[in-house]
Motif scaffolding. Sequence first.
Motif, PDB file in Angstrom:
ATOM      1  N   SER A 120     -11.642 -49.992 -17.398  1.00  0.00           N
ATOM      2  CA  SER A 120     -11.456 -49.921 -18.844  1.00  0.00           C
ATOM      3  C   SER A 120     -10.721 -51.163 -19.348  1.00  0.00           C
ATOM      4  CB  SER A 120     -10.677 -48.654 -19.220  1.00  0.00           C
ATOM      5  OG  SER A 120     -10.387 -48.645 -20.598  1.00  0.00           O
ATOM      6  N   ALA A 121      -9.661 -51.557 -18.655  1.00  0.00           N
ATOM      7  CA  ALA A 121      -8.903 -52.748 -19.066  1.00  0.00           C
ATOM      8  C   ALA A 121      -9.795 -53.992 -19.030  1.00  0.00           C
ATOM      9  CB  ALA A 121      -7.683 -52.930 -18.160  1.00  0.00           C
ATOM     10  N   THR A 122     -10.610 -54.116 -18.005  1.00  0.00           N
ATOM     11  CA  THR A 122     -11.526 -55.261 -17.894  1.00  0.00           C
ATOM     12  C   THR A 122     -12.524 -55.254 -19.046  1.00  0.00           C
ATOM     13  OG1 THR A 122     -11.318 -55.290 -15.493  1.00  0.00           O
ATOM     14  CG2 THR A 122     -13.255 -56.370 -16.414  1.00  0.00           C
ATOM     15  N   LEU A 123     -13.105 -54.109 -19.326  1.00  0.00           N
ATOM     16  CA  LEU A 123     -14.099 -54.008 -20.387  1.00  0.00           C
ATOM     17  C   LEU A 123     -13.485 -54.270 -21.760  1.00  0.00           C
ATOM     18  CD1 LEU A 123     -16.135 -50.964 -19.053  1.00  0.00           C
ATOM     19  CD2 LEU A 123     -16.777 -53.386 -18.969  1.00  0.00           C
ATOM     20  N   ARG A 124     -12.268 -53.799 -21.972  1.00  0.00           N
ATOM     21  CA  ARG A 124     -11.580 -54.081 -23.246  1.00  0.00           C
ATOM     22  C   ARG A 124     -11.342 -55.579 -23.396  1.00  0.00           C
ATOM     23  NH1 ARG A 124      -8.317 -49.827 -21.520  1.00  0.00           N
ATOM     24  NH2 ARG A 124      -6.567 -51.261 -21.251  1.00  0.00           N
ATOM     25  N   ALA A 125     -10.914 -56.223 -22.313  1.00  0.00           N
ATOM     26  CA  ALA A 125     -10.660 -57.667 -22.355  1.00  0.00           C
ATOM     27  C   ALA A 125     -11.941 -58.454 -22.636  1.00  0.00           C
ATOM     28  CB  ALA A 125     -10.035 -58.125 -21.031  1.00  0.00           C
ATOM     29  N   GLN A 126     -13.070 -57.911 -22.216  1.00  0.00           N
ATOM     30  CA  GLN A 126     -14.358 -58.576 -22.417  1.00  0.00           C
ATOM     31  C   GLN A 126     -15.057 -58.142 -23.705  1.00  0.00           C
ATOM     32  OE1 GLN A 126     -16.809 -57.843 -18.973  1.00  0.00           O
ATOM     33  NE2 GLN A 126     -15.486 -59.008 -17.615  1.00  0.00           N
ATOM     34  N   ASP A 127     -14.418 -57.301 -24.484  1.00  0.00           N
ATOM     35  CA  ASP A 127     -15.032 -56.766 -25.702  1.00  0.00           C
ATOM     36  C   ASP A 127     -16.406 -56.164 -25.417  1.00  0.00           C
ATOM     37  OD1 ASP A 127     -12.915 -57.403 -27.439  1.00  0.00           O
ATOM     38  OD2 ASP A 127     -13.634 -59.466 -27.638  1.00  0.00           O
TER      39      ASP A 127
ATOM     40  N   LEU B 235     -15.253 -43.893 -21.157  1.00  0.00           N
ATOM     41  CA  LEU B 235     -15.261 -43.888 -22.615  1.00  0.00           C
ATOM     42  C   LEU B 235     -13.972 -43.268 -23.152  1.00  0.00           C
ATOM     43  CD1 LEU B 235     -17.017 -44.324 -25.233  1.00  0.00           C
ATOM     44  CD2 LEU B 235     -17.744 -41.943 -24.930  1.00  0.00           C
ATOM     45  N   ASP B 236     -13.584 -42.147 -22.588  1.00  0.00           N
ATOM     46  CA  ASP B 236     -12.357 -41.441 -22.965  1.00  0.00           C
ATOM     47  C   ASP B 236     -11.145 -42.371 -22.801  1.00  0.00           C
ATOM     48  OD1 ASP B 236     -10.004 -39.835 -22.876  1.00  0.00           O
ATOM     49  OD2 ASP B 236     -11.051 -38.156 -22.003  1.00  0.00           O
ATOM     50  N   VAL B 237     -11.006 -42.946 -21.617  1.00  0.00           N
ATOM     51  CA  VAL B 237      -9.860 -43.827 -21.332  1.00  0.00           C
ATOM     52  C   VAL B 237      -9.869 -45.038 -22.262  1.00  0.00           C
ATOM     53  CG1 VAL B 237      -8.879 -45.373 -19.581  1.00  0.00           C
ATOM     54  CG2 VAL B 237      -9.601 -43.067 -18.940  1.00  0.00           C
ATOM     55  N   THR B 238     -11.035 -45.599 -22.481  1.00  0.00           N
ATOM     56  CA  THR B 238     -11.150 -46.820 -23.286  1.00  0.00           C
ATOM     57  C   THR B 238     -10.830 -46.559 -24.750  1.00  0.00           C
ATOM     58  OG1 THR B 238     -12.801 -47.690 -21.737  1.00  0.00           O
ATOM     59  CG2 THR B 238     -12.703 -48.712 -23.916  1.00  0.00           C
ATOM     60  N   ILE B 239     -11.448 -45.550 -25.338  1.00  0.00           N
ATOM     61  CA  ILE B 239     -11.200 -45.265 -26.765  1.00  0.00           C
ATOM     62  C   ILE B 239      -9.749 -44.858 -26.992  1.00  0.00           C
ATOM     63  CG2 ILE B 239     -11.647 -43.640 -28.652  1.00  0.00           C
ATOM     64  CD1 ILE B 239     -14.551 -43.639 -27.885  1.00  0.00           C
ATOM     65  N   LEU B 240      -9.248 -43.964 -26.164  1.00  0.00           N
ATOM     66  CA  LEU B 240      -7.911 -43.434 -26.433  1.00  0.00           C
ATOM     67  C   LEU B 240      -6.806 -44.433 -26.106  1.00  0.00           C
ATOM     68  CD1 LEU B 240      -8.351 -39.688 -25.508  1.00  0.00           C
ATOM     69  CD2 LEU B 240      -8.589 -40.833 -27.719  1.00  0.00           C
ATOM     70  N   TYR B 241      -7.131 -45.504 -25.381  1.00  0.00           N
ATOM     71  CA  TYR B 241      -6.141 -46.557 -25.138  1.00  0.00           C
ATOM     72  C   TYR B 241      -5.707 -47.177 -26.469  1.00  0.00           C
ATOM     73  CZ  TYR B 241      -3.912 -50.821 -23.542  1.00  0.00           C
ATOM     74  OH  TYR B 241      -3.008 -51.832 -23.336  1.00  0.00           O
ATOM     75  N   ASN B 242      -6.686 -47.438 -27.346  1.00  0.00           N
ATOM     76  CA  ASN B 242      -6.396 -47.990 -28.669  1.00  0.00           C
ATOM     77  C   ASN B 242      -7.574 -47.689 -29.589  1.00  0.00           C
ATOM     78  OD1 ASN B 242      -5.691 -49.396 -30.936  1.00  0.00           O
ATOM     79  ND2 ASN B 242      -5.294 -51.340 -29.900  1.00  0.00           N
ATOM     80  N   PRO B 243      -7.593 -46.506 -30.189  1.00  0.00           N
ATOM     81  CA  PRO B 243      -8.734 -46.086 -31.003  1.00  0.00           C
ATOM     82  C   PRO B 243      -9.090 -47.062 -32.135  1.00  0.00           C
ATOM     83  CG  PRO B 243      -7.265 -44.233 -30.628  1.00  0.00           C
ATOM     84  CD  PRO B 243      -6.571 -45.457 -30.107  1.00  0.00           C
ATOM     85  N   GLU B 244      -8.096 -47.745 -32.685  1.00  0.00           N
ATOM     86  CA  GLU B 244      -8.349 -48.656 -33.796  1.00  0.00           C
ATOM     87  C   GLU B 244      -9.306 -49.786 -33.415  1.00  0.00           C
ATOM     88  OE1 GLU B 244      -5.250 -47.572 -33.023  1.00  0.00           O
ATOM     89  OE2 GLU B 244      -5.092 -46.203 -34.714  1.00  0.00           O
ATOM     90  N   LEU B 245      -9.331 -50.154 -32.126  1.00  0.00           N
ATOM     91  CA  LEU B 245     -10.247 -51.208 -31.676  1.00  0.00           C
ATOM     92  C   LEU B 245     -11.702 -50.800 -31.840  1.00  0.00           C
ATOM     93  CD1 LEU B 245      -8.587 -52.398 -28.329  1.00  0.00           C
ATOM     94  CD2 LEU B 245      -8.591 -53.586 -30.541  1.00  0.00           C
ATOM     95  N   TYR B 246     -11.945 -49.481 -31.945  1.00  0.00           N
ATOM     96  CA  TYR B 246     -13.313 -48.970 -31.914  1.00  0.00           C
ATOM     97  C   TYR B 246     -13.709 -48.239 -33.193  1.00  0.00           C
ATOM     98  CZ  TYR B 246     -12.480 -50.364 -27.199  1.00  0.00           C
ATOM     99  OH  TYR B 246     -12.154 -51.129 -26.096  1.00  0.00           O
TER     100      TYR B 246
ATOM    101  N   SER C 110     -20.269 -32.003 -17.633  1.00  0.00           N
ATOM    102  CA  SER C 110     -19.074 -32.801 -17.318  1.00  0.00           C
ATOM    103  C   SER C 110     -18.717 -33.757 -18.449  1.00  0.00           C
ATOM    104  CB  SER C 110     -19.286 -33.582 -16.025  1.00  0.00           C
ATOM    105  OG  SER C 110     -19.495 -32.695 -14.950  1.00  0.00           O
ATOM    106  N   CYS C 111     -19.691 -34.183 -19.221  1.00  0.00           N
ATOM    107  CA  CYS C 111     -19.435 -35.107 -20.333  1.00  0.00           C
ATOM    108  C   CYS C 111     -18.878 -34.390 -21.561  1.00  0.00           C
ATOM    109  CB  CYS C 111     -20.703 -35.863 -20.692  1.00  0.00           C
ATOM    110  SG  CYS C 111     -21.279 -36.977 -19.385  1.00  0.00           S
ATOM    111  N   LYS C 112     -19.211 -33.118 -21.702  1.00  0.00           N
ATOM    112  CA  LYS C 112     -18.743 -32.359 -22.867  1.00  0.00           C
ATOM    113  C   LYS C 112     -17.225 -32.397 -22.966  1.00  0.00           C
ATOM    114  CE  LYS C 112     -22.636 -29.145 -23.039  1.00  0.00           C
ATOM    115  NZ  LYS C 112     -23.070 -27.761 -22.837  1.00  0.00           N
ATOM    116  N   ARG C 113     -16.561 -32.270 -21.839  1.00  0.00           N
ATOM    117  CA  ARG C 113     -15.089 -32.264 -21.818  1.00  0.00           C
ATOM    118  C   ARG C 113     -14.533 -33.553 -22.418  1.00  0.00           C
ATOM    119  NH1 ARG C 113     -10.590 -33.809 -18.918  1.00  0.00           N
ATOM    120  NH2 ARG C 113      -9.038 -32.176 -18.565  1.00  0.00           N
TER     121      ARG C 113
END
Length: 187
Positions: free
Chosen positions: A27-34, A59-70, A88-91
Amino acid sequence: MNSKFTKEELIKQLKADPTRGYIERLSATLRAQDFDLNEMIDITFHPDKQTAFRAAWLLDVTILYNPELYIQNLEYLVKRIKDVSNESCKRQYARIMMHLTAPNASESIKLKLQSLDLEDVVEQFFDWIIDPKVKVAVKAFAADTLFNLSPRYNWIAEELANQIQFMMRTGSPAIQSKGRDLLARLQ
């Protein structure tokens, strides 16, 4: 993980057996790469259920890290919720929406959600609450989301209370506890 990820490379990474903390590092790598969040959302519908689940977790980890980015991706996220069929995705989707609709969400998130039609989300989450095959955690996150949306859709409170009371009749101790909490907050 130095080169910029493509959608195909991300799928390959998600198919690998992850080590502890891998999703958070990815998630951190993907955020850094936009990385395009809409592409990540699409991967949560991958035909391989394990890959789809890991994408939803990411997706959960990435969005909730900083929702404003998305904020610009929220419309697509909301639009795709009605298509979620992987148990499993519903959760993860319900958890994301619970946090995005929470009273302590940022003003920018609240404004964006206010501009979106969330009726498909409401309908889907009621379906998940009613479906006896849906797992308890999904039902809990869906119920919290519906509670969070009850000021916006005034009919939700009564229907949610009815559904909670119905679930509590035969529900597990977790359902009983969550039900009592939500019913008290609905008063």
